[in-house]
Design a protein around this motif. Sequence first.
Motif: not given
Length: 426
Positions: A348-351, A357-359, A418-423
């Motif tokens: 998931l971190t890789y994806q 996304i910064q993770v 997360m893309k929608k939340q962050l970017i």
Amino acid sequence: MSMNAPRGTQDILPGTSEKWQYVERQLADLCRRYNYKEIRTPIFEHTELFQRGVGDSTDIVQKEMYTFEDRGGRSVTLRPEGTASVVRSYVQNKVYGLPNQPTKYFYMGPMFRYERPQQGRQRQFVQFGIEALGSDDPAIDAEVLALALGSYEELGLKSLKLVLNSLGDKESREAHRDALVRHFDPHREELCADCQVRLDQNPLRVLDCKKDREHPAMSTAPSILDYLNDYSEDYFEEVKKYLDEMGIAYEIDPNLVRGLDYYNHTAFEIMSEAEGFGAITTLSGGGRYTGLVQEVGGPETSGIGFAMSIERLLMALEAEGIELPIDEGLDTYVVALGEEAEKAAVRLTYQLRQAGIQVDKDYLGKKMKAQFKAADRIGAKYVLVLGDQELENNVINVKTMATGDQQEVALDEIVDFMKKQLIGGE
């Protein structure tokens, strides 16, 4: 054995490097708006380039260069400034023959001078500069001055002073040179050893001496402005008119000279007037030059440029209490509990990273409470919690750290969520 960084160098660690990155991005964007393109030159050059380009009579060449022989017996020097290298590249690559002129460059990178380290002045320092080659229009002088001043104003600095002078053309400088020699020669023995040499090699630089600045002869030295011929005087007036058109304030200082031999006509410095900035107030300087391109093998070409120390820029920001808008937090932190969840967290971190996304995640085998503390310390906006139970149900828990709100999101939808939340991704 304890190993420390060499004297006059420094490590720029995370927490500070972000400030450097922000400043560098702002400067590059300003250059883009002025249509200056980036050039990157070697960190070391043949020593002769600086001897001819910077000038044998300068302190840089005589005292401050890092010069050594390579294994082939060739003398090479770590670059002490940027202009000579840019001009060498301009000539070597025959850029002067391209149809779009003038050629407008900017550069950013480390320079090296062997001098006594002090606050804002290191032996390895980072310099930003620009060069405009191929035009002798006074309007481009004004453009360079505007860009130089804008480099500081864009970052919020207000306690600034632009100081201006004309060094005249060759004829004007020779007349002024003779006048300086006549003026200082009776005081030769009272001057420092360096100025006694300068009086023969380049008497204009006597005016720039730090040791003899209080000598009575300095205050009565003939001004270059009294020796400008009609062309030089008209040129200087045009530069000032363009600055007036842009509403840029400036002061005239007839004793302002630059430390390099290749300058003529327009010379300038930008100074900080911020309280507590320090004894050395100069932030940057530059000017027009003619003959430098010919000196390194090219055709007769005029140019103008300036250079600034990034270290001194950061000092000025600190002196004026300006905080740069830097977000040092982390978008997302993944907390994994259980062997299978740990494997899924790696995937998931890789994806998430692939999605822009910064993770980050834990790599020390910490328990859940310690992982949440780590996420809080590094300023994570969201924490994604994945345990074996969540994995079995194909969900992941999303915690918004600012509010403490939590919600479950389908595991196969978490990247888009997360893309929608962050970017703002769809």
